[in-house]
Write an enzyme that holds these catalytic residues in place. Structure first.
Site, PDB file in Angstrom:
ATOM      1  CB  ILE A  54      -0.937  -0.027   1.235  1.00 48.22           C
ATOM      2  CG1 ILE A  54      -2.175   0.811   0.995  1.00 48.22           C
ATOM      3  CG2 ILE A  54      -0.216   0.377   2.508  1.00 48.22           C
ATOM      4  CD1 ILE A  54      -3.247   0.639   2.067  1.00 48.22           C
ATOM      5  CG  ASN A  81      11.813  -5.362   7.398  1.00 45.15           C
ATOM      6  OD1 ASN A  81      13.021  -5.316   7.168  1.00 45.15           O
ATOM      7  ND2 ASN A  81      10.955  -4.541   6.796  1.00 45.15           N
ATOM      8  N   GLY A  88      12.450  -2.726  11.981  1.00 40.47           N
ATOM      9  CA  GLY A  88      11.264  -1.901  11.745  1.00 40.47           C
ATOM     10  C   GLY A  88      10.042  -2.697  11.323  1.00 40.47           C
ATOM     11  CB  SER A 140       5.171  -1.866  10.756  1.00 37.96           C
ATOM     12  OG  SER A 140       5.001  -2.162   9.388  1.00 37.96           O
ATOM     13  CG  HIS A 142       5.375  -9.128   5.531  1.00 32.89           C
ATOM     14  ND1 HIS A 142       5.117  -9.053   6.886  1.00 32.89           N
ATOM     15  CD2 HIS A 142       6.033  -7.990   5.209  1.00 32.89           C
ATOM     16  CE1 HIS A 142       5.581  -7.907   7.353  1.00 32.89           C
ATOM     17  NE2 HIS A 142       6.153  -7.236   6.363  1.00 32.89           N
ATOM     18  CG  HIS A 156       9.038  -5.968   2.343  1.00 30.99           C
ATOM     19  ND1 HIS A 156       8.143  -4.921   2.300  1.00 30.99           N
ATOM     20  CD2 HIS A 156       9.163  -6.299   3.649  1.00 30.99           C
ATOM     21  CE1 HIS A 156       7.749  -4.634   3.527  1.00 30.99           C
ATOM     22  NE2 HIS A 156       8.354  -5.451   4.372  1.00 30.99           N
TER      23      HIS A 156
HETATM   24  P1  AMP Z   1       7.093  -4.463   7.661  1.00 31.22           P
HETATM   25  O1  AMP Z   1       7.466  -3.067   8.092  1.00 31.22           O
HETATM   26  O2  AMP Z   1       8.247  -5.259   7.149  1.00 31.22           O
HETATM   27  O3  AMP Z   1       6.303  -5.167   8.736  1.00 31.22           O
HETATM   28  O4  AMP Z   1       6.157  -4.269   6.392  1.00 31.22           O
HETATM   29  C1  AMP Z   1       4.787  -4.058   6.455  1.00 31.22           C
HETATM   30  C2  AMP Z   1       4.363  -3.575   5.087  1.00 31.22           C
HETATM   31  O5  AMP Z   1       2.977  -3.727   4.960  1.00 31.22           O
HETATM   32  C3  AMP Z   1       4.683  -2.092   4.829  1.00 31.22           C
HETATM   33  O6  AMP Z   1       5.518  -1.953   3.682  1.00 31.22           O
HETATM   34  C4  AMP Z   1       3.309  -1.478   4.605  1.00 31.22           C
HETATM   35  O7  AMP Z   1       3.322  -0.475   3.617  1.00 31.22           O
HETATM   36  C5  AMP Z   1       2.484  -2.691   4.176  1.00 31.22           C
HETATM   37  N1  AMP Z   1       1.059  -2.597   4.444  1.00 31.22           N
HETATM   38  C6  AMP Z   1       0.465  -2.241   5.608  1.00 31.22           C
HETATM   39  N2  AMP Z   1      -0.879  -2.308   5.484  1.00 31.22           N
HETATM   40  C7  AMP Z   1      -1.123  -2.735   4.205  1.00 31.22           C
HETATM   41  C8  AMP Z   1      -2.312  -3.000   3.453  1.00 31.22           C
HETATM   42  N3  AMP Z   1      -3.538  -2.847   4.005  1.00 31.22           N
HETATM   43  N4  AMP Z   1      -2.183  -3.409   2.176  1.00 31.22           N
HETATM   44  C9  AMP Z   1      -0.956  -3.561   1.624  1.00 31.22           C
HETATM   45  N5  AMP Z   1       0.195  -3.336   2.283  1.00 31.22           N
HETATM   46  C10 AMP Z   1       0.112  -2.923   3.541  1.00 31.22           C
END
Ligand code: AMP
Ligand code: ZN
Length: 113
Positions: free
Chosen positions: A31, A86, A92, A94, A99, A101
């Protein structure tokens, strides 16, 4: 698990731009893209860290790594790509559902900060 964004996406409770799905994973557009092409490959099982994986989780993750290069065209990976997983605070992380990337479509530098 009930509050997990990626589990909600898997259940269809939150919309996403899904580009691939099978019994082990889904691949969606991030997103908030950090590269020209930015997808997330999300195993269907909910687990936060590699250190917490069950054998079944590990099998799903292996399927992810096998499937990503097979989707070279669909994901725009032809010129090379970067995979990032991550893990925890310093990285970081979040979203606490593991997952991968998938970043591509441009030259990338190498700066951890
Ligand atoms: P991380 O910081 O490695 O946990 O990555 C989490 C990723 O999820 C970040 O790059 C966010 O931009 C992405 N993200 C969070 N919410 C959504 C969503 N609803 N749809 C797609 N990506 C998301
Ligand atoms: Zn989850």
């Amino acid at each position: 698990m009930e509050d997990c964004i990626f589990c909600k996406i898997r259940k269809g409770e939150i919309p996403s731009q899904k580009v691939y799905e099978d019994d082990a994973m889904m691949i969606i557009k991030d997103i908030d893209p950090k590269a020209k092409n930015h997808f997330l490959c999300i195993p269907k099982n909910h687990f936060k860290l590699l250190s917490e994986m069950t054998e079944e989780d590990a099998a799903q993750l292996a399927r992810c790594f096998k499937t990503i290069p097979a989707l070279e065209k669909e994901l725009g990976l032809e010129g090379g790509y970067r995979l990032i997983v991550n893990q925890g605070d310093n990285a970081g992380q979040s979203v606490f559902h593991l997952h991968i990337h998938i970043l591509s479509g441009q030259k990338m530098g190498w700066t951890p900060a």
